[in-house]
Write an enzyme that holds these catalytic residues in place. Sequence first.
Site, PDB file in Angstrom:
ATOM      1  N   ASP A  37       0.943  -1.429   0.218  1.00 42.99           N
ATOM      2  CA  ASP A  37      -0.096  -0.003  -0.499  1.00 42.99           C
ATOM      3  C   ASP A  37       0.537   1.171  -0.332  1.00 42.99           C
ATOM      4  OD1 ASP A  37       0.534   0.048   2.637  1.00 42.99           O
ATOM      5  OD2 ASP A  37      -0.972  -0.031   3.472  1.00 42.99           O
ATOM      6  N   CYS A  65       3.455  -3.136   3.971  1.00 47.07           N
ATOM      7  CA  CYS A  65       2.325  -1.909   4.129  1.00 47.07           C
ATOM      8  C   CYS A  65       3.255  -0.554   5.045  1.00 47.07           C
ATOM      9  CB  CYS A  65       1.147  -2.206   4.574  1.00 47.07           C
ATOM     10  SG  CYS A  65       0.723  -2.794   6.541  1.00 47.07           S
ATOM     11  N   HIS A  99       8.736 -30.346  11.200  1.00 44.06           N
ATOM     12  CA  HIS A  99       8.179 -29.416  10.772  1.00 44.06           C
ATOM     13  C   HIS A  99       6.481 -29.338   9.690  1.00 44.06           C
ATOM     14  CE1 HIS A  99      10.729 -27.936  13.266  1.00 44.06           C
ATOM     15  NE2 HIS A  99      11.734 -27.898  12.360  1.00 44.06           N
TER      16      HIS A  99
HETATM   17  C1  RB5 Z   1      -1.545   2.856   6.351  1.00 44.42           C
HETATM   18  O1  RB5 Z   1      -1.511   4.155   7.382  1.00 44.42           O
HETATM   19  C2  RB5 Z   1      -1.432   2.000   7.007  1.00 44.42           C
HETATM   20  O2  RB5 Z   1      -2.378   1.905   8.104  1.00 44.42           O
HETATM   21  C3  RB5 Z   1      -0.728   0.625   6.754  1.00 44.42           C
HETATM   22  O3  RB5 Z   1      -0.145   0.798   5.995  1.00 44.42           O
HETATM   23  C4  RB5 Z   1      -1.118  -0.739   7.424  1.00 44.42           C
HETATM   24  O4  RB5 Z   1       0.480   0.189   8.360  1.00 44.42           O
HETATM   25  C5  RB5 Z   1      -1.907  -0.892   8.523  1.00 44.42           C
HETATM   26  O5  RB5 Z   1      -1.439  -1.972   9.198  1.00 44.42           O
END
Ligand code: RB5
Length: 147
Positions: A8, A65, A133
């Site tokens: 993201d 993210c 495992h």
């Molecule tokens: C985005 O601001 C943020 O919430 C996302 O990148 C992530 O950290 C969510 O878990």
Amino acid sequence: MKLALGCDHGGFELMQEVKAHLDELGIEYEDFGTYSTESCNYPVFAKAAAEAVASGKCDRGIVICGTGIGISISANKIHGIRCALCSDCFSAEMTRRHNDANMLAMGGRVVGPGLALKIVDAFLNAEFDGGRHETRVKMMMDLENNQ
Ligand code: RB5
């Protein structure tokens, strides 16, 4: 090996570093976005990358993210995915060796690029140990298969 990539806006900049590193290593990948720092929703990109791994289109995946948390939880909602959020090289190696993790998640606001690329290397260079495992990974996957 072909990798599925997803991020993201919080992971976009680190993903550019990861892609440059993979280019240097000559490792093939498919980038499922996002493609800018514009605010977006991480489950969209987690789903796209994770489905590519689950379907066999890609061998493994890397998702990023801001924290790595949201995108790893999302990827793990796709059947067949074992996505490990790692902020250190030891965990990245061991999640391949013991959990047969097929996706790596990192936090773009957590790890710097130098460490992140070492984590990527540790994840890509380690293989599943199998043996005892194998039983545990099967038990883990039964948790979702039997729901
Ligand atoms: C985005 O601001 C943020 O919430 C996302 O990148 C992530 O950290 C969510 O878990």
